[in-house]
Structure formats: C-alpha cells, structure tokens
Design a protein around this motif. Structure first.
Motif, PDB file in Angstrom:
ATOM      1  N   LEU A  47       7.175  -8.601  -4.979  1.00 38.20           N
ATOM      2  CA  LEU A  47       7.117  -7.230  -5.499  1.00 38.20           C
ATOM      3  C   LEU A  47       8.482  -6.772  -5.999  1.00 38.20           C
ATOM      4  N   GLN A  48       9.554  -7.161  -5.326  1.00 40.16           N
ATOM      5  CA  GLN A  48      10.895  -6.800  -5.816  1.00 40.16           C
ATOM      6  C   GLN A  48      11.142  -7.433  -7.175  1.00 40.16           C
ATOM      7  N   ARG A  49      10.718  -8.693  -7.346  1.00 43.56           N
ATOM      8  CA  ARG A  49      10.857  -9.355  -8.645  1.00 43.56           C
ATOM      9  C   ARG A  49      10.105  -8.573  -9.722  1.00 43.56           C
ATOM     10  N   GLU A  50       8.881  -8.117  -9.395  1.00 44.04           N
ATOM     11  CA  GLU A  50       8.086  -7.350 -10.360  1.00 44.04           C
ATOM     12  C   GLU A  50       8.736  -6.000 -10.660  1.00 44.04           C
ATOM     13  N   ILE A  51       9.250  -5.337  -9.641  1.00 44.74           N
ATOM     14  CA  ILE A  51       9.919  -4.046  -9.836  1.00 44.74           C
ATOM     15  C   ILE A  51      11.138  -4.214 -10.742  1.00 44.74           C
ATOM     16  N   ASP A  52      11.855  -5.322 -10.574  1.00 42.60           N
ATOM     17  CA  ASP A  52      13.071  -5.564 -11.351  1.00 42.60           C
ATOM     18  C   ASP A  52      12.802  -5.983 -12.793  1.00 42.60           C
ATOM     19  N   SER A  63       7.918  -4.136 -16.752  1.00 43.66           N
ATOM     20  CA  SER A  63       6.914  -3.628 -15.808  1.00 43.66           C
ATOM     21  C   SER A  63       7.375  -2.283 -15.262  1.00 43.66           C
ATOM     22  N   VAL A  64       6.403  -1.418 -14.995  1.00 47.17           N
ATOM     23  CA  VAL A  64       6.692  -0.103 -14.415  1.00 47.17           C
ATOM     24  C   VAL A  64       5.705   0.148 -13.291  1.00 47.17           C
ATOM     25  N   PHE A  65       6.212   0.591 -12.152  1.00 43.76           N
ATOM     26  CA  PHE A  65       5.382   1.050 -11.039  1.00 43.76           C
ATOM     27  C   PHE A  65       5.474   2.565 -10.975  1.00 43.76           C
ATOM     28  N   LEU A  66       4.338   3.221 -10.867  1.00 47.01           N
ATOM     29  CA  LEU A  66       4.284   4.667 -10.641  1.00 47.01           C
ATOM     30  C   LEU A  66       3.504   4.912  -9.360  1.00 47.01           C
ATOM     31  N   VAL A  67       3.986   5.843  -8.570  1.00 44.92           N
ATOM     32  CA  VAL A  67       3.315   6.198  -7.329  1.00 44.92           C
ATOM     33  C   VAL A  67       2.794   7.615  -7.441  1.00 44.92           C
ATOM     34  N   ALA A  68       1.512   7.786  -7.116  1.00 44.18           N
ATOM     35  CA  ALA A  68       0.921   9.129  -7.030  1.00 44.18           C
ATOM     36  C   ALA A  68       1.076   9.590  -5.593  1.00 44.18           C
ATOM     37  N   SER A  69       1.563  10.796  -5.435  1.00 44.56           N
ATOM     38  CA  SER A  69       1.738  11.316  -4.083  1.00 44.56           C
ATOM     39  C   SER A  69       1.012  12.646  -3.946  1.00 44.56           C
TER      40      SER A  69
END
Length: 174
Positions: free
Chosen positions: A49-54, A58-64
């Motif tokens: 997951l760190q590789r993907e985040i870096d 790729s973009v990760f978005l978190v809904a809170s």
C-alpha cells in the motif's frame, strides 16, 4: 461529507485498516479465511500500500464522517492502471465503504469526485473492475452509466475469480 487526499507517506495505516476491513466485510462470506489472509498479506500489506500511495499516477481519497474514516477510493491513470486502457482513461481501482456507513451517499460522493478528477485531467473515460457476483456494486455503477466492456481475472488467495470491466464516458459537469 469531508474528503481528504491521503498524505503520501504518513497515512498508510489508515488506508490499510480501511482496505482490510472493507474487503473483509464485502467478501468474507464468499471466500475462505485462508484465501482472504493470503490476499491481505500479498495485496494489502503495509509495504504494498505504501508503494501504491507513493505512485504519482495513483490517488487515495478517504471519506470521513465526524472525523472517522468511513470509506475510501483509489484511482489510477497512465501506467498505474491495472489494464492498458489508454491515456484518455481514469481507473477507479477501489471504492469501498464500511458497512455502517453504506447508503449515506459516501459512494456517490466519491464517484462524483472521480468524475471531477477525470475532467480536471482531460480524461474522456472512467473505468473499473467489479466482481461478477457483486450485484449491489454492479447496480450502483450502472446508475452512473457504466456498461460492461470486458472482463479479467482477479485472484483472492488461490481462488481465481472473474471481474467485469465496466466503463462510462466522463459526464459533463452537472
């Protein structure tokens, strides 16, 4: 609903917890514990997951909700796409909401955000893969105009499953 783009180095633990929890909630009834554990170890490990985040594509978005992570989405462009769909495409690789937060508009908000991202990057098509037996997700994507355009194999542990590939033109801002 506030959404934040995850920091590319400090938020891997939040992404991992959401990834494992949402995948397990969605697929535990249809996979063995051994296959799930292997999938988590190989595909949702902290290092992976760190590789993907870096990855800059790729973009990760978190809904809170009330400051608590409730779901997330991962998008890919360019070489980060899991299938060679071209430079005109944005892939929604993962869109998952924790069970307690489903049916509150979080998935819809994330989908609209993906379309906004695609428009901002000049993309003309959005696509994704969805397990062929995940009828609620397929129905959700169809509401946004996604139609089937192929399939590919998705491996959970030792279980080879079929994902439907679905796509839609990026809608005009509306």
């Amino acid at each position: 609903m506030p959404m934040i783009q995850m920091d590319r180095s400090d938020d891997v633990d939040v992404i991992r917890a959401l990834s494992v929890d949402t995948f397990a909630q969605t697929f535990a009834d249809t996979n063995t514990k051994e296959d799930l554990d292997e999938y988590f170890a190989n595909n949702l490990s902290r290092d992976e997951l760190q590789r993907e985040i870096d990855d800059p594509d790729s973009v990760f978005l978190v809904a809170s909700v009330d400051g608590e992570p409730a779901g997330y989405m991962k998008t890919n462009v360019g070489a980060a796409q899991t299938e060679p769909m071209g430079d005109d495409s944005l892939e929604i690789q993962r869109l998952y909401i924790l069970r307690d937060y489903k049916h509150h508009g979080l998935g819809t908000n994330l989908m609209h955000t993906a379309f906004d991202m695609a428009r901002a990057q000049g993309k003309t098509r959005t696509w994704l893969g969805v397990w062929e037996h995940n009828d609620p997700a397929i129905a959700f994507y169809k509401r946004f105009g996604f139609t089937r355009c192929g399939s590919h194999t998705f491996v959970v542990g030792h279980d080879r499953q079929t994902d439907l590939l679905m796509q839609t033109p990026v809608p005009a801002r509306g």
